[in-house]
Design an enzyme around this catalytic site. Structure first.
Site, short mmCIF file in Angstrom:
data_model
loop_
_atom_site.label_atom_id
_atom_site.label_comp_id
_atom_site.label_asym_id
_atom_site.label_seq_id
_atom_site.Cartn_x
_atom_site.Cartn_y
_atom_site.Cartn_z
N HIS A 115 -70.88 61.62 -55.63
CA HIS A 115 -71.99 61.72 -55.72
C HIS A 115 -72.73 60.84 -56.83
O HIS A 115 -71.71 59.98 -57.31
CB HIS A 115 -72.31 63.15 -56.47
CG HIS A 115 -71.86 64.40 -55.66
ND1 HIS A 115 -72.11 64.78 -54.35
CD2 HIS A 115 -70.65 64.89 -55.75
CE1 HIS A 115 -71.55 65.56 -53.84
NE2 HIS A 115 -70.52 65.79 -54.71
N GLU A 152 -70.34 67.04 -62.19
CA GLU A 152 -69.59 66.45 -61.07
C GLU A 152 -69.33 65.13 -61.10
O GLU A 152 -68.34 64.17 -60.98
CB GLU A 152 -69.36 67.19 -59.86
CG GLU A 152 -68.60 66.63 -58.84
CD GLU A 152 -68.67 67.06 -57.32
OE1 GLU A 152 -68.08 66.77 -56.53
OE2 GLU A 152 -69.50 67.87 -57.09
N HIS A 207 -63.53 64.36 -56.11
CA HIS A 207 -64.54 65.32 -56.42
C HIS A 207 -64.14 66.36 -57.17
O HIS A 207 -62.88 66.41 -57.38
CB HIS A 207 -65.03 66.00 -54.85
CG HIS A 207 -65.82 64.89 -53.99
ND1 HIS A 207 -67.12 65.06 -53.83
CD2 HIS A 207 -65.30 63.83 -53.18
CE1 HIS A 207 -67.29 64.04 -53.18
NE2 HIS A 207 -66.16 63.38 -52.55
N GLU A 289 -60.33 67.34 -54.05
CA GLU A 289 -61.20 68.30 -54.87
C GLU A 289 -60.16 68.63 -56.11
O GLU A 289 -59.13 69.41 -56.01
CB GLU A 289 -61.55 69.53 -54.36
CG GLU A 289 -62.51 69.44 -53.07
CD GLU A 289 -63.94 69.11 -53.78
OE1 GLU A 289 -64.11 69.14 -54.79
OE2 GLU A 289 -64.68 69.05 -52.73
#
Length: 325
Positions: A115, A152, A207, A289
């Site tokens: 992101h 994030e 992430h 993650e």
């Protein structure tokens, strides 16, 4: 959303040997952690645990409390990669000098910070559909955030810079897909292309998840076998699994964090065919993650600079093990 496309667990194919590993993992957590460390040090085999998840359309993860927030990043700006010099402990900074001599000299690693902090201001652009091989998905998402506003995008930028510093100390040539140096993006197809064009020996996309309270732990996402449209993962499935197993095992050892209790059936591994970043890659690549930003215990870890350094160390050790094999 915690990463580039939506995900909702679907029935997974089971490999017989995996069932035995899962049973042991469920009964003896300590034994499972030992198994993960064994994998990290080179004990992988073709029967390692996996769970294949089919493509899914829902916009939320299981147990997600609702649409993810679009945080006001002016209250908690993302760290700038060019303001300070890197420290000896691998802390983020301007880690741009040419790589030195080391065991990874000549190897290329691409790090993909999940992101962009500006995505939430550019929803029209990031909602544009791009081809991911199996179908078309959004260019990117805003990412998730903790209840106190830690995003994030901030987390992934920080860990990516720490990881870059550690890998460069071993002599690797390291490239980031972005450094918060653009107003939004890049799109998931461009992220994959950056690794491909670099001829990367390994790519990792970093992430943090945005699932429900009580959902804890990390998981590593591996590419499924995909041959559709412009996507063909035939050549990268096996090496990506090797990379992912080594990253997962070293992540356990470095951070002490347990594998996810809600994805991967306790293995810390998940196989997906709906992520453009994996489908379109032609070089070994995994997603990680690192934890769930919506859970109070996980966000306490993710918000800690000390823990983020350990997370970067675990990833670096896993990547280094893969490249030295």
């Amino acid at each position: 959303m915690s990463y580039d496309e939506s995900h909702s667990p679907a029935p997974r194919r089971r490999i017989p040997r995996t069932a035995l590993v899962l049973a042991i993992g469920a009964l003896v957590p300590g034994a499972f952690a030992g198994w993960m460390i064994w994998q990290a040090t080179g004990g992988s085999d073709d029967g390692a645990p996996a769970r294949a998840a089919s493509a899914s359309a829902p916009a939320e993860r299981p147990g997600s409390p609702g649409p993810e927030p679009r945080p006001d990043l002016s209250k908690s700006p993302s760290p700038s990669p060019s303001k300070s010099a890197p420290g000896d402990d691998g802390a983020p900074g301007d880690a741009r000098p040419a790589p030195g001599e080391g065991p990874l000299t000549g190897r290329i690693v691409v790090i993909d910070p999940g992101h962009n902090p500006g995505n939430f201001k550019h929803t029209t652009e990031i909602n544009k559909l791009v081809d991911i091989g199996t179908n078309r998905k959004e260019c990117d998402t805003t990412g998730t955030a903790g209840n106190a506003g830690y995003t994030e995008a901030e987390f992934t930028a920080d860990v990516s810079q720490r990881l870059r510093t550690l890998l460069r100390k071993e002599g690797a040539t390291v490239k980031l897909t972005h450094e918060n140096d653009r107003p939004w993006g890049p799109c998931v197809d461009e992220r994959a292309e950056i690794g491909n064009k670099a001829g990367a020996d390994a790519v990792i996309s970093i992430h943090a998840d945005g699932s429900g309270v009580g959902n804890r732990g990390f998981h590593v996402i591996l590419p499924a076998l995909v041959k559709s449209g412009g996507a063909d993962t035939t050549k990268i499935v096996a090496p990506s699994r090797d990379l992912g197993e080594r990253v997962a095992g070293n992540f356990v050892r470095a951070t002490g964090s347990a594998p996810s209790n809600y994805v991967g059936d306790g293995t810390g591994l998940d196989v997906r065919d709906d992520l453009g970043g994996l489908n379109l890659s032609t070089v070994p690549k995994v997603f990680i993650e690192c934890g769930n930003m919506r859970d109070s215990k996980d966000i306490a870890l993710l918000s800690s600079a000390d823990w983020r350094q350990k997370a970067a160390r675990g990833m670096a050790d896993g990547i280094s093990s893969f490249l030295k094999r």
